[in-house]
Design a protein around this motif. Structure first.
Motif, PDB file in Angstrom:
ATOM      1  N   ALA A  64     -56.373 -73.491 -31.505  1.00 29.35           N
ATOM      2  CA  ALA A  64     -56.443 -73.080 -32.909  1.00 29.35           C
ATOM      3  C   ALA A  64     -55.185 -72.310 -33.304  1.00 29.35           C
ATOM      4  O   ALA A  64     -54.456 -71.803 -32.445  1.00 29.35           O
ATOM      5  CB  ALA A  64     -57.671 -72.202 -33.126  1.00 29.35           C
ATOM      6  N   PRO A  65     -54.911 -72.225 -34.604  1.00 26.72           N
ATOM      7  CA  PRO A  65     -53.784 -71.387 -35.050  1.00 26.72           C
ATOM      8  C   PRO A  65     -54.009 -69.937 -34.629  1.00 26.72           C
ATOM      9  O   PRO A  65     -55.156 -69.528 -34.412  1.00 26.72           O
ATOM     10  CB  PRO A  65     -53.811 -71.554 -36.565  1.00 26.72           C
ATOM     11  CG  PRO A  65     -54.600 -72.797 -36.816  1.00 26.72           C
ATOM     12  CD  PRO A  65     -55.611 -72.860 -35.711  1.00 26.72           C
ATOM     13  N   PRO A  66     -52.964 -69.128 -34.529  1.00 23.02           N
ATOM     14  CA  PRO A  66     -51.559 -69.492 -34.779  1.00 23.02           C
ATOM     15  C   PRO A  66     -50.992 -70.334 -33.641  1.00 23.02           C
ATOM     16  O   PRO A  66     -51.274 -70.071 -32.471  1.00 23.02           O
ATOM     17  CB  PRO A  66     -50.865 -68.134 -34.865  1.00 23.02           C
ATOM     18  CG  PRO A  66     -51.700 -67.234 -33.994  1.00 23.02           C
ATOM     19  CD  PRO A  66     -53.117 -67.696 -34.184  1.00 23.02           C
ATOM     20  N   TYR A  67     -50.196 -71.334 -34.008  1.00 21.00           N
ATOM     21  CA  TYR A  67     -49.626 -72.222 -33.013  1.00 21.00           C
ATOM     22  C   TYR A  67     -48.394 -71.583 -32.382  1.00 21.00           C
ATOM     23  O   TYR A  67     -47.485 -71.140 -33.089  1.00 21.00           O
ATOM     24  CB  TYR A  67     -49.260 -73.555 -33.654  1.00 21.00           C
ATOM     25  CG  TYR A  67     -50.450 -74.259 -34.261  1.00 21.00           C
ATOM     26  CD1 TYR A  67     -51.565 -74.557 -33.485  1.00 21.00           C
ATOM     27  CD2 TYR A  67     -50.457 -74.618 -35.601  1.00 21.00           C
ATOM     28  CE1 TYR A  67     -52.665 -75.194 -34.034  1.00 21.00           C
ATOM     29  CE2 TYR A  67     -51.550 -75.262 -36.159  1.00 21.00           C
ATOM     30  CZ  TYR A  67     -52.654 -75.551 -35.381  1.00 21.00           C
ATOM     31  OH  TYR A  67     -53.746 -76.170 -35.916  1.00 21.00           O
ATOM     32  N   PRO A  68     -48.349 -71.541 -31.066  1.00 20.14           N
ATOM     33  CA  PRO A  68     -47.207 -70.903 -30.396  1.00 20.14           C
ATOM     34  C   PRO A  68     -45.985 -71.816 -30.385  1.00 20.14           C
ATOM     35  O   PRO A  68     -46.088 -73.029 -30.579  1.00 20.14           O
ATOM     36  CB  PRO A  68     -47.730 -70.682 -28.975  1.00 20.14           C
ATOM     37  CG  PRO A  68     -48.704 -71.800 -28.762  1.00 20.14           C
ATOM     38  CD  PRO A  68     -49.354 -72.017 -30.106  1.00 20.14           C
ATOM     39  N   ASP A  69     -44.824 -71.212 -30.158  1.00 27.01           N
ATOM     40  CA  ASP A  69     -43.614 -72.006 -29.962  1.00 27.01           C
ATOM     41  C   ASP A  69     -43.681 -72.751 -28.632  1.00 27.01           C
ATOM     42  O   ASP A  69     -43.265 -73.897 -28.522  1.00 27.01           O
ATOM     43  CB  ASP A  69     -42.375 -71.106 -29.979  1.00 27.01           C
ATOM     44  CG  ASP A  69     -42.182 -70.432 -31.324  1.00 27.01           C
ATOM     45  OD1 ASP A  69     -42.217 -71.138 -32.340  1.00 27.01           O
ATOM     46  OD2 ASP A  69     -42.010 -69.206 -31.342  1.00 27.01           O
ATOM     47  N   LEU A 104     -53.629 -79.092 -28.794  1.00 17.13           N
ATOM     48  CA  LEU A 104     -52.734 -78.101 -29.390  1.00 17.13           C
ATOM     49  C   LEU A 104     -51.444 -78.764 -29.848  1.00 17.13           C
ATOM     50  O   LEU A 104     -50.937 -78.469 -30.945  1.00 17.13           O
ATOM     51  CB  LEU A 104     -52.437 -76.996 -28.373  1.00 17.13           C
ATOM     52  CG  LEU A 104     -51.412 -75.938 -28.773  1.00 17.13           C
ATOM     53  CD1 LEU A 104     -51.864 -75.187 -30.015  1.00 17.13           C
ATOM     54  CD2 LEU A 104     -51.180 -74.958 -27.621  1.00 17.13           C
ATOM     55  N   LYS A 105     -50.918 -79.656 -29.041  1.00 16.49           N
ATOM     56  CA  LYS A 105     -49.706 -80.379 -29.411  1.00 16.49           C
ATOM     57  C   LYS A 105     -49.939 -81.180 -30.692  1.00 16.49           C
ATOM     58  O   LYS A 105     -49.109 -81.168 -31.617  1.00 16.49           O
ATOM     59  CB  LYS A 105     -49.306 -81.306 -28.266  1.00 16.49           C
ATOM     60  CG  LYS A 105     -48.046 -82.125 -28.525  1.00 16.49           C
ATOM     61  CD  LYS A 105     -46.806 -81.257 -28.516  1.00 16.49           C
ATOM     62  CE  LYS A 105     -45.551 -82.083 -28.650  1.00 16.49           C
ATOM     63  NZ  LYS A 105     -44.336 -81.244 -28.645  1.00 16.49           N
ATOM     64  N   ARG A 106     -51.074 -81.848 -30.756  1.00 12.26           N
ATOM     65  CA  ARG A 106     -51.375 -82.682 -31.925  1.00 12.26           C
ATOM     66  C   ARG A 106     -51.606 -81.835 -33.172  1.00 12.26           C
ATOM     67  O   ARG A 106     -51.045 -82.095 -34.237  1.00 12.26           O
ATOM     68  CB  ARG A 106     -52.605 -83.541 -31.641  1.00 12.26           C
ATOM     69  CG  ARG A 106     -52.890 -84.597 -32.697  1.00 12.26           C
ATOM     70  CD  ARG A 106     -54.260 -85.187 -32.510  1.00 12.26           C
ATOM     71  NE  ARG A 106     -55.313 -84.296 -32.998  1.00 12.26           N
ATOM     72  CZ  ARG A 106     -56.613 -84.548 -32.907  1.00 12.26           C
ATOM     73  NH1 ARG A 106     -57.039 -85.644 -32.291  1.00 12.26           N
ATOM     74  NH2 ARG A 106     -57.502 -83.701 -33.383  1.00 12.26           N
ATOM     75  N   ASP A 107     -52.429 -80.811 -33.037  1.00  9.66           N
ATOM     76  CA  ASP A 107     -52.796 -80.011 -34.205  1.00  9.66           C
ATOM     77  C   ASP A 107     -51.630 -79.191 -34.737  1.00  9.66           C
ATOM     78  O   ASP A 107     -51.618 -78.817 -35.913  1.00  9.66           O
ATOM     79  CB  ASP A 107     -53.966 -79.081 -33.859  1.00  9.66           C
ATOM     80  CG  ASP A 107     -55.268 -79.844 -33.656  1.00  9.66           C
ATOM     81  OD1 ASP A 107     -55.253 -81.082 -33.809  1.00  9.66           O
ATOM     82  OD2 ASP A 107     -56.285 -79.203 -33.331  1.00  9.66           O
ATOM     83  N   SER A 108     -50.659 -78.900 -33.887  1.00  8.29           N
ATOM     84  CA  SER A 108     -49.492 -78.143 -34.346  1.00  8.29           C
ATOM     85  C   SER A 108     -48.474 -79.045 -35.039  1.00  8.29           C
ATOM     86  O   SER A 108     -47.404 -78.572 -35.438  1.00  8.29           O
ATOM     87  CB  SER A 108     -48.821 -77.436 -33.165  1.00  8.29           C
ATOM     88  OG  SER A 108     -48.182 -78.373 -32.309  1.00  8.29           O
ATOM     89  N   GLY A 109     -48.810 -80.319 -35.158  1.00  8.90           N
ATOM     90  CA  GLY A 109     -47.872 -81.257 -35.750  1.00  8.90           C
ATOM     91  C   GLY A 109     -46.678 -81.531 -34.848  1.00  8.90           C
ATOM     92  O   GLY A 109     -45.615 -81.932 -35.332  1.00  8.90           O
ATOM     93  N   GLY A 110     -46.868 -81.314 -33.554  1.00 14.52           N
ATOM     94  CA  GLY A 110     -45.792 -81.545 -32.599  1.00 14.52           C
ATOM     95  C   GLY A 110     -44.816 -80.400 -32.488  1.00 14.52           C
ATOM     96  O   GLY A 110     -43.839 -80.492 -31.732  1.00 14.52           O
TER      97      GLY A 110
END
Length: 289
Positions: A32-37, A53-59
């Motif tokens: 879930a957000p917040p998405y890390p670097d 996480l990779k998918r939901d962060s938009g890559g």
């Protein structure tokens, strides 16, 4: 930096089918957000959440997986798999040893202020780092008797022996070592209080470690002490490849029942792993860094 640690608690079906199953909805907090670097995952049960996480962060999140993933090179942007796993690929970094927390600074601090149970031991001090049963083999009566004999022989030869066990160490082996490793020249951590493991590594004139744990051997060779490895029981193709590579690098010797006078340089792949992560992330992030 302060890491954001998210421990997955996948239910039985999801855990059993990992890494091929989707992420358990109950592990939604892990992606879930917040998405890390940067996201670093370890253990096959974390892979579904890492991919989600990779998918939901938009890559945008750079993903790293430690060890060889069962689902191949698509598991993460960067895979850090030990050399003995034999994984090859453009996104794979293969260090000789796993990452660890053993640093020159921590070892120096351990020597400057040794654990009281270790400070009283006369030199030379031998650290006996004991693992235990694994899915590849169990410590039977003969293995237990051999380790007990090794400890007793070192004491009889005028060495101090300080030992610590793991959660996998058989009860019978614990009890035998605890019985013989007593003052003034013996010390066995019985699980009470803080584990003096780091202090043992820092203050050892030599280290004997059972070879059933890649991590324990990797931490031992991160010191400057001579390291001897007791081959583990059971099937051990990967472990043998690992130990052979370390022996070829001059980092260990296989225990033959006697100490020798030899010197070696510390071997720690952790800085190399950190550099590999930094370089891969730099190439991934580019101007967004």
């Amino acid at each position: 930096m302060t890491p954001d640690i998210r421990c997955v608690v996948s239910r039985h079906v999801y855990a059993a089918l990992a890494p091929f199953a989707p992420a358990d909805p109950r592990d939604g907090f892990a992606h879930a957000p917040p998405y890390p670097d940067i996201a670093i995952a370890a253990g096959r049960r974390t892979i579904p959440a890492l991919r989600r996480l990779k998918r939901d962060s938009g890559g945008r999140t750079f993903t790293i997986y430690l060890n060889k993933p069962a689902n191949g090179l698509s598991a993460a942007d960067l895979i850090v798999a030990p050399r003995h796993d034999g994984l090859r690929g453009a996104n794979v970094f293969s260090p000789l040893t796993p990452a660890n927390r053993i640093t020159p600074e921590r070892l120096a601090a351990g020597r400057a202020a040794p654990d009281p149970s270790i400070a009283v031991l006369p030199r030379p001090r031998i650290a006996l780092i004991v693992g235990g049963d694994s899915r590849h083999g169990a410590y039977g009566a003969a293995h237990i008797a051999e380790l007990e004999h090794n400890a007793a022989s070192l004491l009889a030869a005028g060495r101090s022996v300080m030992a610590t066990a793991s959660r996998r160490t058989p009860t019978a082996l614990r009890e035998r070592l605890q019985r013989i490793l007593v003052a003034p020249s013996g010390c066995f951590w019985d699980g009470e209080g803080e584990n003096p493991y780091l202090s043992m590594l820092a203050n050892a004139d030599a280290i004997i470690v059972t070879g059933d744990s890649v991590n324990m051997v990797g931490e031992a060779v991160a010191t400057a002490a001579p390291v001897y490895v007791v081959p583990p029981p059971g099937r051990r193709i990967k472990i043998d490849a690992y130990l052979t590579a370390l022996a070829d690098a001059g980092a260990i010797r296989i225990w033959s029942g006697a100490l020798a006078d030899w010197r070696r340089a510390p071997l720690n792949a952790t800085p190399d792993i950190a550099r590999a992560v930094a370089q891969a992330y730099s190439a991934f992030a580019g101007p967004r860094r």
